[in-house]
Design an enzyme around this catalytic site. Structure first.
Site, PDB file in Angstrom:
ATOM      1  N   SER A  10      70.231  37.977  -9.809  1.00  0.00           N
ATOM      2  CA  SER A  10      71.046  37.109 -10.650  1.00  0.00           C
ATOM      3  C   SER A  10      70.099  36.252 -11.478  1.00  0.00           C
ATOM      4  O   SER A  10      69.098  36.770 -11.996  1.00  0.00           O
ATOM      5  CB  SER A  10      71.988  36.278  -9.768  1.00  0.00           C
ATOM      6  OG  SER A  10      72.927  35.586 -10.551  1.00  0.00           O
ATOM      7  N   HIS A  37      74.067  40.179 -11.720  1.00  0.00           N
ATOM      8  CA  HIS A  37      75.068  39.281 -12.294  1.00  0.00           C
ATOM      9  C   HIS A  37      74.752  39.067 -13.767  1.00  0.00           C
ATOM     10  O   HIS A  37      73.588  38.898 -14.145  1.00  0.00           O
ATOM     11  CB  HIS A  37      75.035  37.921 -11.591  1.00  0.00           C
ATOM     12  CG  HIS A  37      75.454  37.992 -10.162  1.00  0.00           C
ATOM     13  ND1 HIS A  37      75.170  37.001  -9.266  1.00  0.00           N
ATOM     14  CD2 HIS A  37      76.134  38.941  -9.467  1.00  0.00           C
ATOM     15  CE1 HIS A  37      75.674  37.316  -8.084  1.00  0.00           C
ATOM     16  NE2 HIS A  37      76.249  38.496  -8.177  1.00  0.00           N
ATOM     17  N   ASP A 130      75.388  35.602  -3.018  1.00  0.00           N
ATOM     18  CA  ASP A 130      75.823  36.991  -3.102  1.00  0.00           C
ATOM     19  C   ASP A 130      74.637  37.906  -2.799  1.00  0.00           C
ATOM     20  O   ASP A 130      73.545  37.712  -3.335  1.00  0.00           O
ATOM     21  CB  ASP A 130      76.377  37.280  -4.502  1.00  0.00           C
ATOM     22  CG  ASP A 130      77.098  38.606  -4.571  1.00  0.00           C
ATOM     23  OD1 ASP A 130      77.594  39.087  -3.528  1.00  0.00           O
ATOM     24  OD2 ASP A 130      77.166  39.173  -5.678  1.00  0.00           O
TER      25      ASP A 130
END
Length: 186
Positions: A10, A37, A130
């Site tokens: 991310s 992401h 995540d």
């Protein structure tokens, strides 16, 4: 020995993933699954930006696309990407997980269930948790768990969450991740 590599990242992971993809030769023996992401409303440009220096082709897969060695499969913006038995990708627009779609956890969990001990999972820099549970599932099912060294990350939250949840096999710098992936055998 291994059948696939899956990488989640991310915030702060773009430069790292670009370096990793650049290091892979066109005859790389494994598929590389990418769950990164990104902004959901930006539909184009990301694959092109990653592809500029990549040693292997990068594809945003369609639902039920067959997974093949030597290609990178990037989870499309605003879709969850699952791995299914039969070495196929499935896409969904189910609710976000960990405020994310694509969810790294979902991609990692389904890949772990399919490839088990023949999967390498790698968590890179990121600003939420995540991927931590997904990496744990990879490890629980016999796969290899790697985390980017938090001291090198632009944002440490994702790697530190992974390290708290899973006894990982390796904490690697980007250069060490690259050397490991270049030596890997199918």
């Amino acid at each position: 020995m291994y059948k696939a590599v899956i990488i989640g990242g991310s915030a702060g992971s773009f430069q790292v993933i670009t370096r990793i993809l650049h290091s892979l030769s066109p005859d790389y023996p494994l598929p590389v699954l990418l769950c990164l992401h990104r902004l959901k409303h930006v539909r184009s440009g990301f694959v092109e930006a990653l592809s500029i220096k990549s040693g292997i082709p990068i594809i945003e897969p369609n639902d039920k696309e067959q997974i093949k060695p030597g290609k990178a499969y990037l989870a499309p913006a605003n879709y969850h990407m699952f791995v299914e038995l039969g070495n196929k990708i499935a896409l969904s627009t189910e609710d976000p997980v960990n405020h994310s779609r694509p969810s790294i956890d979902l991609s990692f969990i389904t890949a772990a269930q399919v490839y088990r001990e023949k999967l390498v999972g790698i968590i890179l820099s990121g600003a939420n948790r995540d991927g931590a549970y997904g990496l744990k599932k990879i490890k629980d099912l016999g796969g290899l768990a790697i985390v980017q060294d938090p001291n090198e990350c632009q944002v440490r939250t994702m790697t530190e969450a992974s390290l708290r949840m899973t006894p990982v096999d390796h904490v690697f710098t980007t250069n060490e991740i690259i050397r490991f992936l270049q030596k890997i055998k199918a």
